[in-house]
Design a protein around this motif. Structure first.
Motif, PDB file in Angstrom:
ATOM      1  N   ARG A 102       1.074  -1.282   0.027  1.00 46.87           N
ATOM      2  CA  ARG A 102       0.256  -0.044   0.019  1.00 46.87           C
ATOM      3  C   ARG A 102       0.951   1.281   0.021  1.00 46.87           C
ATOM      4  N   SER A 103       0.373   2.278  -0.434  1.00 50.44           N
ATOM      5  CA  SER A 103       1.161   3.436  -0.563  1.00 50.44           C
ATOM      6  C   SER A 103       0.305   4.786  -0.372  1.00 50.44           C
ATOM      7  N   GLY A 104       1.026   5.734  -0.045  1.00 50.80           N
ATOM      8  CA  GLY A 104       0.393   7.180   0.160  1.00 50.80           C
ATOM      9  C   GLY A 104      -0.618   7.114   1.402  1.00 50.80           C
ATOM     10  N   ALA A 105      -1.584   8.081   1.139  1.00 55.34           N
ATOM     11  CA  ALA A 105      -2.501   8.482   2.274  1.00 55.34           C
ATOM     12  C   ALA A 105      -3.349   7.349   2.815  1.00 55.34           C
ATOM     13  N   TYR A 106      -3.742   6.439   2.049  1.00 54.75           N
ATOM     14  CA  TYR A 106      -4.312   4.901   2.341  1.00 54.75           C
ATOM     15  C   TYR A 106      -3.946   4.517   3.948  1.00 54.75           C
TER      16      TYR A 106
END
Length: 126
Positions: A102-106
């Protein structure tokens, strides 16, 4: 079985600093995305900072410039350095981890996490 154990909470005055630690066991921390969440009385749990699967740090707007998240893969430990603390930072702080990529704001979403510690209490007085 995955275990996450937080430490480092306490009571400090406004403007002070604390460093939270999260000891990870049961899996290799480098293979997961991880984050810190907090929950104040009467409020929903919110993401504070996370390290995604690419190793990038993500921060909630409310803590940008004040908090720093880091991870020591050799020690299987996640950290949260908190500076310039404010009374509104008072909350129970939880370490969490999620499997897969998973990447970023998630990674700041509580529903993205599969494993949780029991929390450590941070209290900031005016």
């Amino acid at each position: 079985q995955v275990h996450l154990v937080e430490s480092g909470g306490g009571s400090v005055q406004s403007g002070g600093s604390l460093r939270l630690s999260c000891a990870v066991s049961g899996y290799t921390a480098s293979g997961y995305y991880m984050g810190w969440f907090r929950q104040a009385p009467g409020k929903e749990r919110e993401g504070v900072a996370a390290i995604d699967s690419d190793g990038s740090a993500i921060y909630a707007d409310s803590v940008k410039g004040r908090f720093t998240i880091s991870k020591d893969n050799a020690k299987n430990t996640l950290y949260l350095q908190m500076n310039s603390l404010k009374p509104e930072d008072t909350a129970m702080y939880y370490c969490a981890a999620g499997p897969g990529y998973r990447s970023g704001a998630y990674c700041l979403a509580a529903y993205a996490m599969g494993y949780w510690g029991k929390g450590t209490l941070v209290t900031i007085s005016p």
